[in-house]
Design a protein around this motif. Structure first.
Motif, PDB file in Angstrom:
ATOM      1  N   PRO A 197       0.833  -1.211   0.000  1.00  0.00           N
ATOM      2  CA  PRO A 197       0.000   0.000   0.000  1.00  0.00           C
ATOM      3  C   PRO A 197       0.864   1.256   0.000  1.00  0.00           C
ATOM      4  O   PRO A 197       1.948   1.281   0.599  1.00  0.00           O
ATOM      5  CB  PRO A 197      -0.798  -0.123   1.308  1.00  0.00           C
ATOM      6  N   GLN A 198       0.396   2.297  -0.656  1.00  0.00           N
ATOM      7  CA  GLN A 198       1.170   3.524  -0.758  1.00  0.00           C
ATOM      8  C   GLN A 198       1.540   4.120   0.597  1.00  0.00           C
ATOM      9  O   GLN A 198       2.668   4.612   0.772  1.00  0.00           O
ATOM     10  CB  GLN A 198       0.413   4.550  -1.609  1.00  0.00           C
TER      11      GLN A 198
ATOM     12  N   VAL B  76      -5.371  -0.388   4.817  1.00  0.00           N
ATOM     13  CA  VAL B  76      -4.293   0.305   5.527  1.00  0.00           C
ATOM     14  C   VAL B  76      -4.300   1.799   5.212  1.00  0.00           C
ATOM     15  O   VAL B  76      -4.370   2.201   4.053  1.00  0.00           O
ATOM     16  CB  VAL B  76      -2.930  -0.309   5.160  1.00  0.00           C
ATOM     17  N   GLU B  77      -4.195   2.620   6.273  1.00  0.00           N
ATOM     18  CA  GLU B  77      -4.133   4.063   6.110  1.00  0.00           C
ATOM     19  C   GLU B  77      -2.807   4.657   6.595  1.00  0.00           C
ATOM     20  O   GLU B  77      -2.409   5.735   6.145  1.00  0.00           O
ATOM     21  CB  GLU B  77      -5.282   4.726   6.877  1.00  0.00           C
ATOM     22  N   SER B  78      -2.151   3.984   7.514  1.00  0.00           N
ATOM     23  CA  SER B  78      -0.895   4.507   8.047  1.00  0.00           C
ATOM     24  C   SER B  78      -0.089   3.369   8.652  1.00  0.00           C
ATOM     25  O   SER B  78      -0.591   2.265   8.858  1.00  0.00           O
ATOM     26  CB  SER B  78      -1.142   5.590   9.110  1.00  0.00           C
TER      27      SER B  78
ATOM     28  N   LEU C  56       0.421  -1.490  11.632  1.00  0.00           N
ATOM     29  CA  LEU C  56      -0.515  -0.990  10.632  1.00  0.00           C
ATOM     30  C   LEU C  56      -1.797  -0.497  11.288  1.00  0.00           C
ATOM     31  O   LEU C  56      -2.287  -1.089  12.252  1.00  0.00           O
ATOM     32  CB  LEU C  56      -0.863  -2.109   9.636  1.00  0.00           C
ATOM     33  N   GLU C  57      -2.334   0.574  10.744  1.00  0.00           N
ATOM     34  CA  GLU C  57      -3.629   1.093  11.178  1.00  0.00           C
ATOM     35  C   GLU C  57      -4.454   1.420   9.949  1.00  0.00           C
ATOM     36  O   GLU C  57      -3.922   1.853   8.928  1.00  0.00           O
ATOM     37  CB  GLU C  57      -3.463   2.329  12.056  1.00  0.00           C
ATOM     38  N   GLY C  58      -5.777   1.204  10.057  1.00  0.00           N
ATOM     39  CA  GLY C  58      -6.645   1.471   8.914  1.00  0.00           C
ATOM     40  C   GLY C  58      -8.104   1.454   9.309  1.00  0.00           C
ATOM     41  O   GLY C  58      -8.447   1.655  10.477  1.00  0.00           O
ATOM     42  N   ALA C  59      -8.957   1.208   8.321  1.00  0.00           N
ATOM     43  CA  ALA C  59     -10.398   1.200   8.556  1.00  0.00           C
ATOM     44  C   ALA C  59     -11.051   0.210   7.601  1.00  0.00           C
ATOM     45  O   ALA C  59     -10.539  -0.057   6.510  1.00  0.00           O
ATOM     46  CB  ALA C  59     -10.981   2.593   8.363  1.00  0.00           C
ATOM     47  N   SER C  60     -12.200  -0.302   8.021  1.00  0.00           N
ATOM     48  CA  SER C  60     -12.975  -1.190   7.164  1.00  0.00           C
ATOM     49  C   SER C  60     -13.882  -0.363   6.265  1.00  0.00           C
ATOM     50  O   SER C  60     -13.983   0.859   6.405  1.00  0.00           O
ATOM     51  CB  SER C  60     -13.823  -2.134   8.024  1.00  0.00           C
ATOM     52  N   ALA C  61     -14.563  -1.028   5.333  1.00  0.00           N
ATOM     53  CA  ALA C  61     -15.485  -0.319   4.441  1.00  0.00           C
ATOM     54  C   ALA C  61     -16.610   0.355   5.219  1.00  0.00           C
ATOM     55  O   ALA C  61     -17.172   1.364   4.783  1.00  0.00           O
ATOM     56  CB  ALA C  61     -16.056  -1.295   3.413  1.00  0.00           C
ATOM     57  N   ALA C  62     -16.923  -0.185   6.400  1.00  0.00           N
ATOM     58  CA  ALA C  62     -17.988   0.391   7.228  1.00  0.00           C
ATOM     59  C   ALA C  62     -17.473   1.528   8.109  1.00  0.00           C
ATOM     60  O   ALA C  62     -18.235   2.121   8.870  1.00  0.00           O
ATOM     61  CB  ALA C  62     -18.592  -0.697   8.111  1.00  0.00           C
TER      62      ALA C  62
END
Length: 214
Positions: A24-25, A57-59, A76-82
């Protein structure tokens, strides 16, 4: 620990991170930020994430800076589609390349290195900090032709204990140059005492001792 910055802030970075297609970027950006070898470039060779299904993944947060090729963990930290927060870990394999000093011929232990080196691009491995300055130094042990010179290979004969030495101290964004004096601290190391009485160890570059304070 190194925190990820927004990728938009990285446009002016001088180091280049080349990510594998599956990385991921934001993680490629974290690797670029974490590269601690000046002027080097880093290639992400492998990426093995452990994340809940659907977590984007967001960060990322590196567990240590990247000082050479090897494997490093990243949080890793991120969020789901919800929109629910999620996270995990990953192992990243990196390969670091940079301009280093290599021997142009076989060098005997105790022989002066000035005149027996040239600069070339080589892979830099974690735990082997490349030497940046060889003037006034000799080999701490025998070296084969084409060997990459790291700091453990240097015996600093020209820097006599008590001799004056310019010391550049970096503490975060603050960089200060001050006068110091050479102190003994073991073969292959470069140390000085500051006017405050503090003893520091660093890297010899262009006749100055560069010190990074944590």
């Amino acid at each position: 620990m190194l925190l990820l910055l927004p990728f938009a802030l990285l446009a002016s970075a001088t180091a280049v991170a080349v990510a594998a297609p599956s990385v991921p970027q934001p993680i490629a950006a974290a690797v670029q930020i974490g590269l601690a070898v000046p002027g080097a470039r880093v290639v992400v060779a492998s990426y093995q994430p452990k994340l809940p299904p659907g977590c984007q993944v967001e960060s990322g947060e590196l567990r240590r800076s990247i000082d050479g090729s090897g494997r490093i963990a990243i949080k890793l930290e991120g969020a789901s589609a919800a929109g629910q927060r999620c996270g995990g870990w990953a192992w990243i394999g990196v390969r670091v390349y940079g301009r280093v000093l290599v021997t142009t011929r076989a060098v005997r232990e105790g022989e002066e290195l000035a005149g027996a080196t040239l600069e070339a691009e080589r892979e830099i491995f974690s735990g082997h900090r490349p030497a940046q300055w060889v003037q006034g130094t000799s080999a701490a042990r025998a070296l084969a032709s084409g060997a990459v010179i790291d700091e453990s290979h240097l015996r600093i004969d020209a820097l006599k204990v008590g001799a004056p030495l310019k010391v550049v101290v970096a503490a975060g964004a603050l960089v200060v140059e001050m006068a110091g004096r050479v102190v003994s601290c073991g073969a292959g190391k470069a140390c000085a005492v500051l006017p405050s009485g503090k003893h520091v160890e660093g890297t010899l570059t262009d006749g100055r001792l560069w010190v990074t304070l944590q």
